[in-house]
Design a protein around this motif. Structure first.
Motif, mmCIF file in Angstrom:
data_model
loop_
_atom_site.group_PDB
_atom_site.id
_atom_site.type_symbol
_atom_site.label_atom_id
_atom_site.label_comp_id
_atom_site.label_asym_id
_atom_site.label_seq_id
_atom_site.Cartn_x
_atom_site.Cartn_y
_atom_site.Cartn_z
ATOM 1 N N VAL A 2 -21.514 -17.568 2.800
ATOM 2 C CA VAL A 2 -22.413 -17.513 3.915
ATOM 3 C C VAL A 2 -21.994 -17.857 5.078
ATOM 4 O O VAL A 2 -21.064 -18.477 5.365
ATOM 5 C CB VAL A 2 -23.708 -18.523 3.292
ATOM 6 N N LEU A 3 -22.453 -16.843 6.171
ATOM 7 C CA LEU A 3 -22.083 -17.231 7.607
ATOM 8 C C LEU A 3 -23.372 -17.461 8.123
ATOM 9 O O LEU A 3 -24.179 -16.770 8.299
ATOM 10 C CB LEU A 3 -21.268 -16.066 8.176
ATOM 11 N N ASP A 4 -23.400 -18.751 8.941
ATOM 12 C CA ASP A 4 -24.648 -19.040 9.932
ATOM 13 C C ASP A 4 -24.366 -18.881 11.379
ATOM 14 O O ASP A 4 -23.414 -19.765 11.702
ATOM 15 C CB ASP A 4 -24.959 -20.405 9.523
ATOM 16 N N VAL A 5 -24.665 -17.808 11.923
ATOM 17 C CA VAL A 5 -24.456 -17.736 13.366
ATOM 18 C C VAL A 5 -25.455 -18.218 14.451
ATOM 19 O O VAL A 5 -26.565 -17.913 14.215
ATOM 20 C CB VAL A 5 -24.209 -16.311 13.523
ATOM 21 N N GLY A 6 -24.932 -19.322 15.157
ATOM 22 C CA GLY A 6 -26.000 -19.977 16.104
ATOM 23 C C GLY A 6 -26.757 -21.001 15.231
ATOM 24 O O GLY A 6 -27.789 -21.257 15.322
ATOM 25 N N CYS A 7 -25.896 -21.822 14.506
ATOM 26 C CA CYS A 7 -26.114 -22.758 13.664
ATOM 27 C C CYS A 7 -27.164 -23.928 14.130
ATOM 28 O O CYS A 7 -27.964 -24.539 13.626
ATOM 29 C CB CYS A 7 -24.991 -23.312 12.531
ATOM 30 N N GLY A 8 -26.753 -24.247 15.525
ATOM 31 C CA GLY A 8 -27.448 -25.628 16.019
ATOM 32 C C GLY A 8 -27.260 -26.533 15.145
ATOM 33 O O GLY A 8 -26.224 -27.291 14.873
ATOM 34 N N SER A 9 -28.297 -27.402 14.617
ATOM 35 C CA SER A 9 -28.209 -28.473 13.473
ATOM 36 C C SER A 9 -27.703 -28.265 12.404
ATOM 37 O O SER A 9 -27.288 -29.388 11.480
ATOM 38 C CB SER A 9 -29.584 -29.117 13.798
ATOM 39 N N GLY A 10 -27.382 -26.904 12.027
ATOM 40 C CA GLY A 10 -26.815 -26.611 10.712
ATOM 41 C C GLY A 10 -28.248 -26.641 9.762
ATOM 42 O O GLY A 10 -27.805 -26.425 8.375
ATOM 43 N N VAL A 11 -29.386 -26.398 9.902
ATOM 44 C CA VAL A 11 -30.612 -26.455 8.931
ATOM 45 C C VAL A 11 -30.213 -25.344 8.097
ATOM 46 O O VAL A 11 -30.607 -25.294 6.831
ATOM 47 C CB VAL A 11 -31.888 -26.209 9.627
ATOM 48 N N LEU A 12 -30.075 -24.089 8.562
ATOM 49 C CA LEU A 12 -29.776 -22.882 7.753
ATOM 50 C C LEU A 12 -28.585 -22.944 6.812
ATOM 51 O O LEU A 12 -28.441 -22.718 5.550
ATOM 52 C CB LEU A 12 -29.669 -21.595 8.271
ATOM 53 N N ALA A 13 -27.459 -23.378 7.211
ATOM 54 C CA ALA A 13 -26.174 -23.633 6.702
ATOM 55 C C ALA A 13 -26.418 -24.674 5.313
ATOM 56 O O ALA A 13 -26.030 -24.634 4.441
ATOM 57 C CB ALA A 13 -25.036 -24.128 7.532
ATOM 58 N N VAL A 14 -27.215 -25.913 5.656
ATOM 59 C CA VAL A 14 -27.237 -26.850 4.740
ATOM 60 C C VAL A 14 -28.307 -26.389 3.802
ATOM 61 O O VAL A 14 -28.265 -26.283 2.535
ATOM 62 C CB VAL A 14 -27.958 -28.155 5.431
ATOM 63 N N GLY A 15 -29.224 -25.575 4.140
ATOM 64 C CA GLY A 15 -30.113 -24.979 3.177
ATOM 65 C C GLY A 15 -29.512 -23.870 2.242
ATOM 66 O O GLY A 15 -29.853 -24.089 0.936
ATOM 67 N N ALA A 16 -28.689 -23.350 2.896
ATOM 68 C CA ALA A 16 -27.802 -22.082 1.850
ATOM 69 C C ALA A 16 -27.019 -22.884 1.136
ATOM 70 O O ALA A 16 -26.840 -22.491 -0.114
ATOM 71 C CB ALA A 16 -26.975 -21.346 2.859
ATOM 72 N N ALA A 17 -26.233 -23.977 1.380
ATOM 73 C CA ALA A 17 -25.429 -24.692 0.517
ATOM 74 C C ALA A 17 -26.401 -25.501 -0.659
ATOM 75 O O ALA A 17 -25.996 -25.537 -1.732
ATOM 76 C CB ALA A 17 -24.753 -25.840 1.386
ATOM 77 N N ARG A 18 -27.580 -25.809 -0.258
ATOM 78 C CA ARG A 18 -28.379 -26.483 -1.303
ATOM 79 C C ARG A 18 -28.726 -25.638 -2.181
ATOM 80 O O ARG A 18 -29.248 -25.663 -3.236
ATOM 81 C CB ARG A 18 -29.509 -27.104 -0.683
ATOM 82 N N CYS A 19 -28.973 -24.249 -1.782
ATOM 83 C CA CYS A 19 -29.230 -23.008 -2.748
ATOM 84 C C CYS A 19 -28.114 -22.753 -3.532
ATOM 85 O O CYS A 19 -28.257 -21.609 -4.496
ATOM 86 C CB CYS A 19 -29.913 -21.877 -1.805
ATOM 87 N N GLY A 20 -27.122 -23.290 -3.395
ATOM 88 C CA GLY A 20 -25.958 -22.696 -4.329
ATOM 89 C C GLY A 20 -24.620 -22.128 -3.530
ATOM 90 O O GLY A 20 -23.721 -21.612 -4.556
ATOM 91 N N ALA A 21 -24.673 -21.775 -2.361
ATOM 92 C CA ALA A 21 -23.602 -21.068 -1.755
ATOM 93 C C ALA A 21 -22.326 -21.909 -2.312
ATOM 94 O O ALA A 21 -22.213 -23.173 -2.209
ATOM 95 C CB ALA A 21 -23.702 -20.913 -0.345
ATOM 96 N N GLY A 22 -21.276 -21.060 -2.401
ATOM 97 C CA GLY A 22 -19.824 -21.649 -2.596
ATOM 98 C C GLY A 22 -19.463 -22.095 -1.374
ATOM 99 O O GLY A 22 -18.497 -23.145 -1.410
ATOM 100 N N SER A 23 -19.551 -21.509 -0.434
ATOM 101 C CA SER A 23 -18.824 -21.687 0.989
ATOM 102 C C SER A 23 -19.604 -21.133 2.084
ATOM 103 O O SER A 23 -20.283 -20.248 2.091
ATOM 104 C CB SER A 23 -17.200 -21.060 1.060
#
Length: 289
Positions: free
Chosen positions: A153-174
């Motif tokens: 997953v690539l989160d562009v304009g991540c800010g606080s990382g809420v989407l990146a963290v959500g993706a990881a919690r959904c099972g993203a490997g990286s």
């Protein structure tokens, strides 16, 4: 707030811009404030319309918002603030529901969760991304169906990382989380650690063009941005999306999102979800998932 050496303290002092408009123009005015550089936008109901207040770290940006508003025939008022405007919202912060997640500030009590629900602990620090804005909630709610176990997953304009963290919690490997805000990587890492997914997330302030030049593609690319930024970054967003991957863009107004799509060709929209006048659009090559 301290200013950097050589910085004009008047130009850098926080200010708020208030604009009163008819209810049907609220989305347009909110978009105006976000695009002018507002760190946050508050909407208040008033007699005969809506009052929108944007908080700006730079007084020059606040002045620019006023000029744009006046060109649109709107009356804008600059309101002084007694603090830097970044922490005042914390007293009113509350959990926000987005799909399976309750996005919750770490200084408030966790909400009661039902079957299949979980708490996502997010402290934006001094970056954009408390999880309360409709654009963030829209994308976050989509992650459960888009992020397969082990996905990149690539989160562009991540800010606080809420989407990146959500993706990881959904099972993203990286997950790679990027934002040109120099404070974003630290905020993202802190939230990743807070949610137990630090090992899955790499946070950086490298520009998207540099990441695209690396040649790596991702199964899921997330761009919770604004329309002009999506247009500007369109080619790089497409380049980073794997041949059978999916791109999700948000930060688009419900009545104007289609104008942004040509910048993302040859990807084509396959689904649109809306919330409070904003949309998130899912795009793929050839109309797949």
């Amino acid at each position: 707030m301290a200013t950097a050496p050589g910085e004009d303290p008047v130009a850098s002092a926080w200010a708020r811009v208030a604009i009163v408009a008819e209810v049907e123009l609220a989305e347009v005015v909110a978009d105006l404030l976000w695009q002018a550089g507002a760190a946050g936008v508050e909407e208040q109901d008033v007699d005969g319309g809506t009052r929108l207040i944007g908080g700006f770290e730079q007084r020059t940006d606040a002045a620019g918002a006023c000029v744009t508003a006046e060109r649109m025939g709107l009356v804008a008022e600059v309101l002084e603030v007694d603090d830097d405007g970044l922490d005042a919202w914390r007293a009113w912060a509350a959990p926000e529901r987005a799909g399976r997640f309750w996005v919750t500030p770490p200084w408030v009590d966790a909400p009661s969760t039902g079957p299949g629900e979980e708490v996502l602990w997010i402290d934006p620090g001094r970056t954009f991304g408390s999880g309360s804005h409709p654009t963030t909630r829209l994308v976050l709610a989509l992650l459960d169906e888009l992020v397969a176990p082990g996905a990149s997953v690539l989160d562009v304009g991540c800010g606080s990382g809420v989407l990146a963290v959500g993706a990881a919690r959904c099972g993203a490997g990286s997950v790679v989380a990027t934002d040109i805000d120099p404070g974003a990587p630290a905020a993202t890492v802190a939230n990743a650690e807070r949610n137990g997914v630090a090992g899955s997330i790499t946070a950086t302030d490298r520009p998207l063009a540099d990441l695209a030049a690396d040649g790596r593609t991702y199964d899921v690319v997330l761009g919770n941005l604004l329309a002009p930024v999506i247009v500007e970054l369109g080619a790089a967003l497409v380049a980073c999306t794997a041949p059978d991957g999916v791109l999700v863009v948000s930060g688009l107004l419900e009545d104007r999102w289609e104008a942004t799509m040509p910048a993302l060709a040859p990807l084509v929209p396959v689904a649109v979800v809306a919330d409070d006048g904003w949309v998130a659009v899912r795009l793929t090559r050839g109309g797949g998932r």
